[in-house]
Design a protein around this motif. Structure first.
Motif, mmCIF file in Angstrom:
data_model
loop_
_atom_site.group_PDB
_atom_site.id
_atom_site.type_symbol
_atom_site.label_atom_id
_atom_site.label_comp_id
_atom_site.label_asym_id
_atom_site.label_seq_id
_atom_site.Cartn_x
_atom_site.Cartn_y
_atom_site.Cartn_z
ATOM 1 N N PHE A 15 -23.535 11.859 8.703
ATOM 2 C CA PHE A 15 -23.668 11.049 7.488
ATOM 3 C C PHE A 15 -24.998 11.453 6.869
ATOM 4 O O PHE A 15 -26.039 10.997 7.317
ATOM 5 C CB PHE A 15 -23.690 9.559 7.797
ATOM 6 C CG PHE A 15 -22.399 9.030 8.378
ATOM 7 C CD1 PHE A 15 -21.296 8.794 7.567
ATOM 8 C CD2 PHE A 15 -22.300 8.765 9.732
ATOM 9 C CE1 PHE A 15 -20.119 8.304 8.091
ATOM 10 C CE2 PHE A 15 -21.122 8.274 10.267
ATOM 11 C CZ PHE A 15 -20.027 8.043 9.449
ATOM 12 N N ALA A 20 -24.024 11.354 13.611
ATOM 13 C CA ALA A 20 -23.473 10.197 14.317
ATOM 14 C C ALA A 20 -22.735 10.631 15.568
ATOM 15 O O ALA A 20 -22.785 9.970 16.602
ATOM 16 C CB ALA A 20 -22.540 9.418 13.390
ATOM 17 N N PRO A 39 -24.679 2.598 24.317
ATOM 18 C CA PRO A 39 -25.473 1.581 23.641
ATOM 19 C C PRO A 39 -25.170 1.558 22.144
ATOM 20 O O PRO A 39 -24.525 2.462 21.623
ATOM 21 C CB PRO A 39 -26.911 2.027 23.888
ATOM 22 C CG PRO A 39 -26.827 3.491 24.116
ATOM 23 C CD PRO A 39 -25.506 3.741 24.749
ATOM 24 N N SER A 40 -25.658 0.525 21.474
ATOM 25 C CA SER A 40 -25.422 0.367 20.045
ATOM 26 C C SER A 40 -25.910 1.591 19.263
ATOM 27 O O SER A 40 -26.989 2.106 19.522
ATOM 28 C CB SER A 40 -26.159 -0.884 19.566
ATOM 29 O OG SER A 40 -25.812 -1.149 18.240
ATOM 30 N N GLY A 41 -25.072 2.054 18.342
ATOM 31 C CA GLY A 41 -25.469 3.161 17.478
ATOM 32 C C GLY A 41 -25.244 4.535 18.078
ATOM 33 O O GLY A 41 -25.653 5.539 17.506
ATOM 34 N N CYS A 42 -24.561 4.631 19.232
ATOM 35 C CA CYS A 42 -24.407 5.930 19.885
ATOM 36 C C CYS A 42 -23.245 6.731 19.327
ATOM 37 O O CYS A 42 -23.055 7.881 19.685
ATOM 38 C CB CYS A 42 -24.240 5.749 21.389
ATOM 39 S SG CYS A 42 -22.653 5.050 21.854
ATOM 40 N N GLY A 43 -22.448 6.116 18.452
ATOM 41 C CA GLY A 43 -21.364 6.876 17.820
ATOM 42 C C GLY A 43 -19.963 6.538 18.308
ATOM 43 O O GLY A 43 -19.013 7.245 17.996
ATOM 44 N N LYS A 44 -19.821 5.448 19.043
ATOM 45 C CA LYS A 44 -18.501 5.065 19.559
ATOM 46 C C LYS A 44 -17.526 4.759 18.433
ATOM 47 O O LYS A 44 -16.423 5.301 18.372
ATOM 48 C CB LYS A 44 -18.623 3.820 20.459
ATOM 49 C CG LYS A 44 -19.652 3.922 21.551
ATOM 50 C CD LYS A 44 -19.713 2.653 22.380
ATOM 51 C CE LYS A 44 -20.161 1.431 21.625
ATOM 52 N NZ LYS A 44 -21.600 1.364 21.346
ATOM 53 N N THR A 45 -17.963 3.857 17.534
ATOM 54 C CA THR A 45 -17.090 3.461 16.432
ATOM 55 C C THR A 45 -16.724 4.665 15.573
ATOM 56 O O THR A 45 -15.574 4.846 15.194
ATOM 57 C CB THR A 45 -17.775 2.383 15.580
ATOM 58 O OG1 THR A 45 -17.987 1.236 16.398
ATOM 59 C CG2 THR A 45 -16.926 1.997 14.392
ATOM 60 N N THR A 46 -17.718 5.515 15.295
ATOM 61 C CA THR A 46 -17.460 6.688 14.460
ATOM 62 C C THR A 46 -16.396 7.578 15.097
ATOM 63 O O THR A 46 -15.488 8.063 14.424
ATOM 64 C CB THR A 46 -18.767 7.464 14.246
ATOM 65 O OG1 THR A 46 -19.749 6.560 13.754
ATOM 66 C CG2 THR A 46 -18.584 8.591 13.256
ATOM 67 N N GLU A 161 -14.399 -2.659 20.402
ATOM 68 C CA GLU A 161 -15.016 -3.877 20.950
ATOM 69 C C GLU A 161 -14.168 -5.108 20.683
ATOM 70 O O GLU A 161 -14.643 -6.059 20.057
ATOM 71 C CB GLU A 161 -16.413 -4.071 20.363
ATOM 72 C CG GLU A 161 -17.263 -2.847 20.588
ATOM 73 C CD GLU A 161 -18.740 -3.139 20.596
ATOM 74 O OE1 GLU A 161 -19.121 -4.302 20.825
ATOM 75 O OE2 GLU A 161 -19.514 -2.191 20.410
ATOM 76 N N HIS A 194 -19.665 -1.819 24.684
ATOM 77 C CA HIS A 194 -20.991 -1.478 25.177
ATOM 78 C C HIS A 194 -21.315 -2.292 26.425
ATOM 79 O O HIS A 194 -22.438 -2.333 26.880
ATOM 80 C CB HIS A 194 -22.084 -1.600 24.105
ATOM 81 C CG HIS A 194 -22.189 -2.946 23.484
ATOM 82 N ND1 HIS A 194 -22.213 -3.145 22.139
ATOM 83 C CD2 HIS A 194 -22.261 -4.158 24.030
ATOM 84 C CE1 HIS A 194 -22.295 -4.423 21.886
ATOM 85 N NE2 HIS A 194 -22.336 -5.069 23.017
#
Ligand code: ATP
Ligand code: MG
Lengths: 355, 279
Positions: A15, A20, A39-46, A161, A194
């Motif tokens: 991005f 990401a 952890p948060s922001g590691c790119g799972k959702t992406t 999640e 997470h």
């Protein structure tokens, strides 16, 4: 070898300047309960969104059951998603929500309604078909979201999640239910979380991500017992990481000069960390245990009472570690300040790269 | 007794009461007077001459008033429809997409709300004077000031109001819902049709009613940009007043008041439908 349900090769997502997801290779088998943990922001959702088609990879190849889907829009992919906050349609009833996918695929009205009702029954919401989705509790909305995705018979179900917003009790109940549904349907579930405990208890395999990179993929046992690096060891369960250098393939020299036995394949002189899980270490009065390469001396700093166990913080020469002693009748008690030694079974420690 | 501590004291409470009543009287006394005297038989405004429907009759019999009412309705309906479509599209573009010039476009869209009516009117007049000549010269059309210039002007200021109202609604809607729809096999168009539109419909309705009210009420801009033969009801009333106030004006004003109240009531209903839909 059978075709994997989902196959990622060199998938990168940027991005702007943010990377990401950083060149991921991953195969998810058909019928597998697969967790993506990090952890948060590691790119799972992406990563999940790229499989769903809601984001497109900047680079790499993405296949679903052997078909390249890289830039196919979401409505052309045989996968469905349970969104992080469910994303139910607030202006529709439960039945309309669940029947939406069928309607869009052109299934005729009465068939769509009866299949939707069946699915609502399966997630145990029978009788609530005509409620507005916004008039339901968190747990119920969760089930509607599941039914709305599953009614389309996806080949892969993606869950972002899904249990994050539920309280502990409901969470455990839904964990069991998700497992049951996945077994009954026999399709792969790709589950983003997470919460490492959730990942360990539910999944067939786990992928651990950190800062857009895939660090390790393996069964819960592999990941817990044999983490590949410091980050994974620390993230999955709790552990003490004692820095040291490799002396030979069977010995690690700890930071204070104590030599301990630990087999590894790192080259001599490599900086490593010894992972010692709190529950695998034991305390004894100093001098009781022989110095056999599976112990180290320390001083009790403080004790935390957990009911079923006591956790001792022990000061070593250069760091503090935690040791968990089960609260058995007759278990020894150590006062702060007591000089003790920590010992463990050979094979209870694991060497990871210190980076 | 903590509950009395926050209650106003006796005399202060009485003062608040009186103040409340004064505000209401200040607001509504003129309206009541207007309505009452629109039924007065006396030619002199402000002198009660007995009850009559004469002025309403005259309003209806007068070709000029009827024409201007009809003009107003046509202009309001057409400019509302067009500004609702354009305003909604602008709102969607600004809320859902990022593009070059996003912020500039965003700021410019609010301009018609801020600019004083007179300034806007002069600008538009100048614009039409130049623009219509060019168009007519190039395309051989016969555009002139009147219906088209009024409708265009009303669209020009209504787009801003519509898009502000619709945007608030879109901002309150999760973009995830559209993604969920597409994940469930909806095309982009179906996602818009079955998920986005029902979600923002109260905003569109509210914006439309606001636009219609503003169009029906406008005097300043309309008066500047109108051409021969095109008078809207409020402009006509304004013209009458300059010739002297007659009870006919009272009757016309009451009709306009009723129209506005109806539109406001409708927009409140639309708003209520929205909040019912949400919970
Ligand atoms: N649309 C976007 N535009 C810019 N950056 C983004 C966008 N989406 C994600 N990112 C960035 O990409 C990185 C990964 O985000 P992602 O949402 O995949 O994380 P996550 O692992 O799902 O985290 P969480 O557990 O908090 O949900 C983050 O640094 C995030 O800021
Ligand atoms: Mg996420």
């Amino acid at each position: 070898m059978t075709t994997p349900a989902v196959e990622l090769k060199g998938i990168t997502k940027r991005f702007g300047a943010v990377v990401a997801v950083d060149s991921i290779d991953l195969e998810i088998a058909d019928g597998e309960f697969f967790a993506m943990l990090g952890p948060s922001g590691c790119g799972k959702t992406t990563t999940l969104r790229m499989v769903a088609g809601l984001d497109f990879p900047t680079e790499g190849s993405l296949k679903i059951f052997g078909d390249e889907v890289g830039t196919l829009p979401p409505n052309k992919r045989p996968v469905n998603t349970v969104f992080q906050n469910y994303a139910l349609f607030p202006h529709m009833t439960v039945l309309q929500n669940v029947a939406f996918g069928l309607k869009m695929q052109g299934v005729d009205k009465s068939a769509a309604a009866s299949q939707a009702r069946e699915m609502i029954e399966l997630v145990q919401l029978g009788g609530l078909e005509d409620r507005k989705s916004s008039q339901m509790s968190g747990g119920q909305q969760q089930r509607v979201a599941l039914a709305r995705a599953l009614v389309n018979h996806p080949k892969v179900l993606l869950l972002d999640e899904p249990l994050g917003a539920l309280d502990l009790k409901l969470r455990q109940e839904m964990q069991g239910e998700l497992k049951r549904l996945q077994r009954e349907l026999g399709i792969s579930f790709v589950f983003v979380t997470h919460d490492q405990e959730e990942a360990l208890t539910m999944s067939d395999r786990i992928a651990v991500m950190h800062e857009g990179q895939l660090l390790q993929v393996g069964s819960p046992e592999e990941i817990y017992e044999h983490p590949v690096n410091r980050f994974v060891a620390d993230f999955i369960g709790q552990t003490n990481l004692l820095e040291g250098t490799i002396e030979d393939s069977a010995t690690v020299c700890l930071a204070n000069g104590v030599r301990v036995k630990a087999t590894s394949s790192y080259s001599t002189g490599a900086k490593v960390a010894l992972s010692l899980r709190p529950e695998r270490a034991h305390l004894s009065m100093r001098g009781d245990g022989a110095s056999d390469g599976s112990s180290i001396d320390g001083v009790i700093e403080r004790m935390t009472y957990l009911g079923n166990a006591r956790v001792y913080s022990v000061r070593l020469d250069w760091m503090e570690v935690e040791v968990r002693e089960e609260n058995r009748p007759g278990a020894a008690l150590y006062e702060p300040g007591t000089e003790i030694s920590i010992h463990w079974d050979p094979g209870a420690v694991w060497v990871v790269a210190d980076s | 007794m903590s509950s009395t501590a926050v209650e106003p004291r006796g005399w202060f409470k009485a003062l608040l009461h009186v103040n409340g009543w004064l505000v209401y009287i200040f607001f509504y006394a003129p309206i009541i007077l207007l309505v009452v005297f629109s039924f007065s038989a006396s030619r002199n405004v402000g002198v009660w001459g007995g009850f009559t429907f004469e002025w309403y009759g005259e309003f209806w019999d007068s070709q000029a008033t009827r024409d201007s009412l009809w003009n107003s309705v046509q202009i309001a309906v057409l400019s509302t429809l067009i500004s609702v479509v354009l305003g909604t599209m602008a709102a969607l573009a600004l809320e859902r997409f990022t593009f070059r010039g996003h912020r500039v476009f965003d700021a410019l869209l609010y301009l018609p709300i801020i600019i004083p009516d007179v300034t806007m009117a002069v600008m538009l007049l100048l614009f039409f004077a130049q623009f219509f000549d060019v168009i007519n010269a190039v395309f051989g059309t016969d555009l002139r000031k009147g219906f088209s210039s009024i409708v265009l002007s009303h669209i020009a200021f209504n787009i801003s109001f519509v898009s502000v109202v619709v945007r608030a609604r879109i901002a309150g809607m999760e973009s995830r819902l559209e993604e969920a729809a597409m994940d469930l096999y909806a095309t982009r168009w179906q996602a818009f049709r079955y998920v986005t539109v029902p979600q923002i419909l109260p905003g569109i309705l509210g914006g439309g009613l606001l636009a219609m009210t503003l169009s029906l009420d406008d005097v300043v801009i309309t008066q500047f940009v109108t051409g021969p033969g095109w008078t809207t009801l409020p402009v006509y009333v304004f013209g009458l007043i300059r010739k002297g106030v007659t009870p006919l004006i009272n009757a016309v004003s009451v009709v306009m008041l009723l129209g506005s109240v109806t539109l406001v009531a409708l927009s409140i209903l639309a708003d209520r439908a929205r909040s019912v839909g949400d919970t």
